[in-house]
Design an enzyme around this catalytic site. Structure first.
Site, short mmCIF file in Angstrom:
data_model
loop_
_atom_site.label_atom_id
_atom_site.label_comp_id
_atom_site.label_asym_id
_atom_site.label_seq_id
_atom_site.Cartn_x
_atom_site.Cartn_y
_atom_site.Cartn_z
N HIS A 56 17.72 -14.16 14.24
CA HIS A 56 16.29 -14.16 14.57
C HIS A 56 15.49 -13.77 13.32
O HIS A 56 15.79 -12.73 12.70
CB HIS A 56 15.99 -13.17 15.69
CG HIS A 56 16.69 -13.52 16.98
ND1 HIS A 56 18.01 -13.21 17.21
CD2 HIS A 56 16.25 -14.17 18.09
CE1 HIS A 56 18.36 -13.66 18.41
NE2 HIS A 56 17.31 -14.24 18.96
N ASP A 91 15.77 -17.83 15.37
CA ASP A 91 14.90 -18.02 16.53
C ASP A 91 13.70 -17.06 16.51
O ASP A 91 13.71 -16.03 15.83
CB ASP A 91 15.67 -17.72 17.83
CG ASP A 91 16.70 -18.80 18.15
OD1 ASP A 91 16.93 -19.68 17.31
OD2 ASP A 91 17.26 -18.72 19.26
NI NI Z 1 14.54 -16.45 21.55
#
Ligand code: NI
Length: 248
Positions: A200, A58
């Protein structure tokens, strides 16, 4: 629903007013192409019976980790799903284009990471649409999946987003620990077939962890596929208004 009982799709329960999902599930056919991790060569289909895991990243693309993660995916002919921010796509169109070239999936993570439940209808529409436009401009793809920031969603946001909401079943907490050893340990100790793993691609420590995670999962017999490939392989087509955390 009985015909779906051979597989289990795990849905979020309604626990508080901010989290909502319906349980609509429909069966879908798949036309899947993936790389063979064992033979290390491209093939046109994978073994639906063998275990699969979907790695997801992400908040990118970024110049701190995206290319490093793509390097590892490319080296091992693996795939992942990137839930991108429209504001970052505009800065790093080349990285998005490279991810698509490597057969990774691109999902919508909104334009600039606001809590959708706090926004007006128009603001939510902007968050989704402007990101779609940025992604399409960068790589010619219209994302089919959405992951709302923080996983926060409710009936109003689900309706406006008009896409399946993809959450996760294994949270590496990579944003918090910034520790490659902790990230590796979490994934290798918790991940099992059908899991959707949250990371991430904005932290170098996450990229460093991936240099171990990706080959290790493959050596453990997991096929690393995109979220859509995972769902298709299990015969599911999710619909708008549905939140998915894993597909088993
Ligand atoms: Ni996020």
């Amino acid at each position: 629903m009985k015909k779906y009982f051979s597989f289990i799709i795990t849905l979020l329960l309604i626990i508080n007013t901010d989290i909502f999902s319906s349980d609509a599930v429909s069966c879908g056919s798949s036309d899947i192409h993936v790389f063979d991790p064992i033979g290390n060569k491209a093939v046109t289909s994978f073994d639906n019976e063998s275990p699969m895991i979907a790695l997801t990243f992400d908040d990118g693309p970024s110049d701190r980790a995206t290319d490093e993660i793509l390097d590892v995916l490319e080296k091992y002919n693996a795939r992942a799903t990137f839930f991108v921010l429209g504001s970052n796509v505009e800065k790093y169109e080349d990285k998005l284009e490279r991810a698509v070239r490597l057969k990774c999936e691109i999902g919508n993570h909104t334009y600039d990471h606001k809590k959708l439940s706090k926004l007006t209808e128009k603001e939510i529409e902007y968050q989704i649409k402007s990101t779609e436009d940025s992604i399409f401009k960068a790589c010619g793809i219209v994302p089919e999946l959405i992951r709302p920031p923080y996983g926060i969603h409710n009936s109003k946001t689900m309706k406006i987003c008009n896409s399946p909401v993809i959450l996760w079943s294994v949270d590496t907490l990579d944003w918090k620990n910034r520790d490659p050893y902790a990230i590796v340990d979490t994934v290798l100790s918790k991940a099992s077939a059908g899991d959707i793993i949250l990371m991430h691609d904005i932290y170098p420590t996450t990229a460093e962890a991936c240099r171990t995670i990706i080959p290790k999962l493959i050596s453990m017999g997991f096929q690393l596929v995109t979220v859509s490939e995972l769902m298709s392989a299990r015969g599911y087509t999710v619909v708008s208004g549905q939140a998915v955390v894993s597909v088993r």
